[in-house]
Design a protein around this motif. Structure first.
Motif, short mmCIF file in Angstrom:
data_model
loop_
_atom_site.label_atom_id
_atom_site.label_comp_id
_atom_site.label_asym_id
_atom_site.label_seq_id
_atom_site.Cartn_x
_atom_site.Cartn_y
_atom_site.Cartn_z
N UNK A 1 1.97 -26.79 7.27
CA UNK A 1 2.34 -27.00 7.33
C UNK A 1 3.72 -27.90 7.52
N UNK A 2 3.43 -28.90 8.03
CA UNK A 2 4.17 -29.70 8.96
C UNK A 2 5.16 -30.74 7.92
N UNK A 3 5.79 -30.93 8.28
CA UNK A 3 7.15 -31.84 8.13
C UNK A 3 6.95 -32.69 9.07
N UNK A 4 6.41 -34.80 9.40
CA UNK A 4 6.73 -35.62 9.60
C UNK A 4 7.45 -36.43 9.74
N UNK A 5 7.54 -37.29 10.63
CA UNK A 5 8.54 -38.53 10.14
C UNK A 5 7.97 -39.23 9.08
N UNK A 6 8.73 -39.70 8.21
CA UNK A 6 8.44 -40.58 7.49
C UNK A 6 8.09 -41.64 7.38
N UNK A 7 7.62 -42.30 9.05
CA UNK A 7 7.73 -43.78 9.24
C UNK A 7 5.75 -43.37 9.67
N UNK B 1 6.82 -35.95 4.69
CA UNK B 1 7.34 -36.62 5.26
C UNK B 1 8.97 -36.17 5.28
N UNK B 2 9.65 -36.53 6.28
CA UNK B 2 11.34 -35.76 6.15
C UNK B 2 11.73 -37.30 7.14
N UNK B 3 13.07 -37.45 6.40
CA UNK B 3 13.64 -39.06 7.57
C UNK B 3 14.82 -38.23 8.04
N UNK B 4 14.75 -38.53 9.38
CA UNK B 4 15.12 -38.04 10.30
C UNK B 4 16.45 -38.54 10.65
N UNK B 5 17.52 -37.59 10.62
CA UNK B 5 19.19 -38.53 11.57
C UNK B 5 19.75 -37.62 9.90
N UNK B 6 19.06 -37.47 9.30
CA UNK B 6 20.05 -37.57 7.23
C UNK B 6 19.38 -35.94 7.41
N UNK B 7 20.05 -35.45 6.80
CA UNK B 7 19.54 -34.53 5.61
C UNK B 7 18.62 -35.12 4.25
N UNK B 8 17.10 -34.52 4.66
CA UNK B 8 16.76 -35.11 3.02
C UNK B 8 15.98 -33.81 2.30
N UNK B 9 16.36 -34.05 1.12
CA UNK B 9 16.87 -32.50 0.12
C UNK B 9 15.12 -32.65 -0.49
N UNK B 10 14.49 -34.39 -0.51
CA UNK B 10 13.38 -33.67 -0.48
C UNK B 10 12.42 -33.00 -0.05
N UNK B 11 11.76 -33.19 1.02
CA UNK B 11 12.01 -32.23 2.39
C UNK B 11 12.02 -30.80 2.44
N UNK B 12 13.53 -30.53 2.24
CA UNK B 12 13.61 -29.36 1.69
C UNK B 12 13.17 -28.59 1.43
#
Length: 192
Positions: free
Chosen positions: A58-64, A82-93
């Protein structure tokens, strides 16, 4: 089902294009939560690790990447989230921790972005966060080589990282990530 099909197709293509050698697959536990942490040199790294790992990842991938409907559907079937890059993304965590709690394998590239010169950069604290907040086994992974047609590519899975002595010191997530990155660098140095 789509994951297995995609893994077989990508594996066939990659093995035609590159001379892939894999070492250390036996270091990846067959059961239980696992975090595979690798260096990051190309956009092809996730599929390469995906096809060489003995477990589904299972990979995180940039939200875009999830903005297009068809791609979002495909990525979801390939266990990506998805993960939002450049910020702390609580949902991705939370999403990553949930997948680990369910006993899955989480694939991370702690550097967060590709290294343009192939040298390992400083990792982001997220890898350390997952390592400390879960009971997952952390496996360092090194991708060695280039993605030039018919070139050699080597993927090495190292032995599980032992955090017992480090955990006693109550380290920060960044300190744990630094330890993970040290293991990845050692794998690279020993196998080049």
């Amino acid at each position: 089902m789509i994951y297995k099909f995609a893994k077989n197709v990508v594996s066939l293509i990659f093995h035609i294009l590159f001379r892939i050698k894999v070492e250390g697959k036996e270091n990846v536990p067959k059961k239980g939560p696992v975090i595979i942490c690798s260096n990051h040199i190309s956009n092809f790294d996730p599929p390469l690790v995906g096809i060489t790992s003995p477990r589904d990842i299972h990979f995180m991938a940039k939200e875009e990447l999830f903005e297009k409907g068809w791609l979002k559907t495909l990525l979801s079937h390939l266990n990506a989230f998805p993960v939002k890059r450049g910020m702390r993304d609580r949902n991705a965590l939370r999403n990553g921790l949930k997948r680990l709690e369910e006993g899955h394998t989480l694939g991370l590239f702690p550097e967060g972005t590709r290294s343009k010169n192939g040298e390992v950069k400083k990792g982001l604290a997220g890898a350390g966060f997952f390592a400390m907040r879960s009971n997952a086994t952390v496996i360092p992974c090194a991708i060695i080589g280039t993605y030039e047609k018919f070139s050699k590519l080597k993927v090495v899975y190292g032995p599980p990282i032992q955090f017992d002595s480090l955990k006693k010191e109550k380290p920060s997530a960044q300190e744990v990530t630094d330890e993970i990155m040290d293991h990845i660098k050692r794998l690279l140095d020993e196998n080049r």
